[in-house]
Design a protein around this motif. Structure first.
Motif, PDB file in Angstrom:
ATOM      1  N   ALA A 180     -59.444  73.476  14.643  1.00  0.00           N
ATOM      2  CA  ALA A 180     -59.848  74.881  14.396  1.00  0.00           C
ATOM      3  C   ALA A 180     -59.790  75.416  15.648  1.00  0.00           C
ATOM      4  O   ALA A 180     -60.661  75.604  16.334  1.00  0.00           O
ATOM      5  N   PRO A 181     -58.516  76.383  15.804  1.00  0.00           N
ATOM      6  CA  PRO A 181     -58.423  76.901  17.287  1.00  0.00           C
ATOM      7  C   PRO A 181     -59.474  77.989  17.535  1.00  0.00           C
ATOM      8  O   PRO A 181     -59.894  78.041  18.869  1.00  0.00           O
ATOM      9  N   VAL A 182     -59.736  78.778  16.741  1.00  0.00           N
ATOM     10  CA  VAL A 182     -60.760  79.661  16.881  1.00  0.00           C
ATOM     11  C   VAL A 182     -62.176  79.306  17.313  1.00  0.00           C
ATOM     12  O   VAL A 182     -62.873  79.882  18.226  1.00  0.00           O
ATOM     13  N   ASN A 183     -62.593  78.308  16.633  1.00  0.00           N
ATOM     14  CA  ASN A 183     -63.783  77.391  16.935  1.00  0.00           C
ATOM     15  C   ASN A 183     -63.989  76.420  18.172  1.00  0.00           C
ATOM     16  O   ASN A 183     -64.794  75.731  18.361  1.00  0.00           O
ATOM     17  N   GLN A 184     -62.447  75.886  18.284  1.00  0.00           N
ATOM     18  CA  GLN A 184     -62.265  74.862  19.144  1.00  0.00           C
ATOM     19  C   GLN A 184     -62.941  73.568  18.599  1.00  0.00           C
ATOM     20  O   GLN A 184     -63.577  72.767  19.693  1.00  0.00           O
ATOM     21  N   VAL A 185     -62.833  73.327  17.729  1.00  0.00           N
ATOM     22  CA  VAL A 185     -63.424  71.915  16.993  1.00  0.00           C
ATOM     23  C   VAL A 185     -62.607  71.365  15.858  1.00  0.00           C
ATOM     24  O   VAL A 185     -61.986  72.040  15.284  1.00  0.00           O
ATOM     25  N   GLN A 186     -62.870  70.074  15.598  1.00  0.00           N
ATOM     26  CA  GLN A 186     -62.291  69.411  14.525  1.00  0.00           C
ATOM     27  C   GLN A 186     -63.327  69.646  13.232  1.00  0.00           C
ATOM     28  O   GLN A 186     -64.310  69.641  13.498  1.00  0.00           O
ATOM     29  N   LEU A 187     -62.275  69.970  12.366  1.00  0.00           N
ATOM     30  CA  LEU A 187     -63.093  70.165  11.115  1.00  0.00           C
ATOM     31  C   LEU A 187     -62.370  69.538   9.750  1.00  0.00           C
ATOM     32  O   LEU A 187     -61.387  69.176   9.788  1.00  0.00           O
ATOM     33  N   LYS A 188     -63.279  69.364   8.783  1.00  0.00           N
ATOM     34  CA  LYS A 188     -62.658  68.960   7.402  1.00  0.00           C
ATOM     35  C   LYS A 188     -63.012  69.871   6.396  1.00  0.00           C
ATOM     36  O   LYS A 188     -64.466  70.353   6.163  1.00  0.00           O
ATOM     37  N   ARG A 189     -61.973  70.263   5.456  1.00  0.00           N
ATOM     38  CA  ARG A 189     -62.448  71.141   4.608  1.00  0.00           C
ATOM     39  C   ARG A 189     -63.565  71.063   3.782  1.00  0.00           C
ATOM     40  O   ARG A 189     -64.498  71.765   3.448  1.00  0.00           O
TER      41      ARG A 189
END
Length: 287
Positions: A180-189
């Motif tokens: 997630a570029p805005v939050n600079q973290v890996q996410l899973k929906r």
């Protein structure tokens, strides 16, 4: 305590040392519409996310340090005494904002990264009771939701609910599997959806969304549609949301991307607010 510091608070300045404390600081909050007392559980400037718009200087990756619970409670009692019984409002706050709105777990990182989060909620709750503020002001958790799978975090926000509290759950863009570029973290929906459901199950929950231009471009229609679809899918799944706190850039970012960011036009933000309202959600817009 706060009475020894004469600087008048401003919306554009959310300095964590404005009361000379380790954990507690007062701000004039545009979203709160008055004075918000922040409780900073991350005085080490550590967070497990690194949002590109974050105003925390010298931000590092990590979690909250060990909290001195007695000091936190003492600082909160002292500041609330200045606000409720002293001349804090008259000497430190612009006339139009002289209203105590909330105590908020916010600060320089993710509050729920503290392994003492539940104990912190208990201490803050005891102080609010001592000042007869339960039901008169809000108790807020501003969170990225990343720790909501933990039992003590769920217990903490459930206690907040009993104290008249609410969760502000960060959702800046529709979550997708990957970076997630805005939050600079890996996410899973699916993970974000589950944690949002847990938040809303245990405590009244608002979505908190920051929109802005980056590299001269606003979020495109595909990104906005995905964001709206994610909200709609959660509503349809029975997740009870209080609404959306939609806001733009008011203070400069302290991250490397700062010069790439710009506030979104007011008209664009208003149109987005209307689209969110169309989903049946209340929107509080702060520019």
């Amino acid at each position: 305590m706060a009475s020894n510091i004469s600087k008048v608070l401003q919306v554009i300045d959310h300095s964590r040392d404005s009361a000379g404390c380790v954990y507690v600081y007062p701000v004039v909050s545009r979203r709160a519409g008055g004075v918000s007392v922040g409780v900073n559980l991350n005085p080490n400037n550590a967070c497990n996310w690194r949002c590109v718009y974050c105003q925390v200087p010298d931000l590092i990756r990590g979690g909250a340090p060990q909290i001195d619970l007695d000091l936190l409670e003492s600082e909160l009692r002292g500041l609330l005494n200045d606000i409720v019984h002293g001349d804090f409002m008259q000497t430190r706050v612009p006339a139009e904002a002289r209203r105590l709105n909330d105590v908020a777990f916010s600060g320089n990182g993710e509050p729920t990264s503290s392994l003492q989060f539940l104990s912190c909620v208990e201490r803050v709750g005891s102080v609010l009771k001592a000042f007869d503020l339960i039901g008169k002001i809000k108790l807020v958790l501003i969170s990225n939701g990343s720790q909501l799978d933990r039992q003590q975090v769920q217990a903490g926000i459930a206690l907040m609910r009993d104290l008249g509290g609410e969760v502000w759950f960060k959702l800046d863009r529709a979550p997708v599997d990957g970076f997630a570029p805005v939050n600079q973290v890996q996410l899973k929906r699916a993970q974000v959806a589950r944690r949002l459901q847990l938040a809303a199950k245990h405590c009244p929950t608002w979505i908190q969304t920051c929109m802005f231009e980056m590299d001269g471009a606003l979020p495109d229609e595909q990104a906005i549609s995905a964001y709206l679809d994610f909200l709609q899918s959660n509503i349809q799944a029975g997740v009870r949301l209080e609404g959306v706190l939609l806001y733009g850039l008011a203070r400069p970012s302290m991250q490397p991307e700062a010069d790439r960011l710009k506030a979104a036009p007011i008209e664009w933000m208003q149109k987005l607010a209307q689209r969110i309202t169309g989903l049946g959600l209340e929107v509080k817009l702060s520019l």
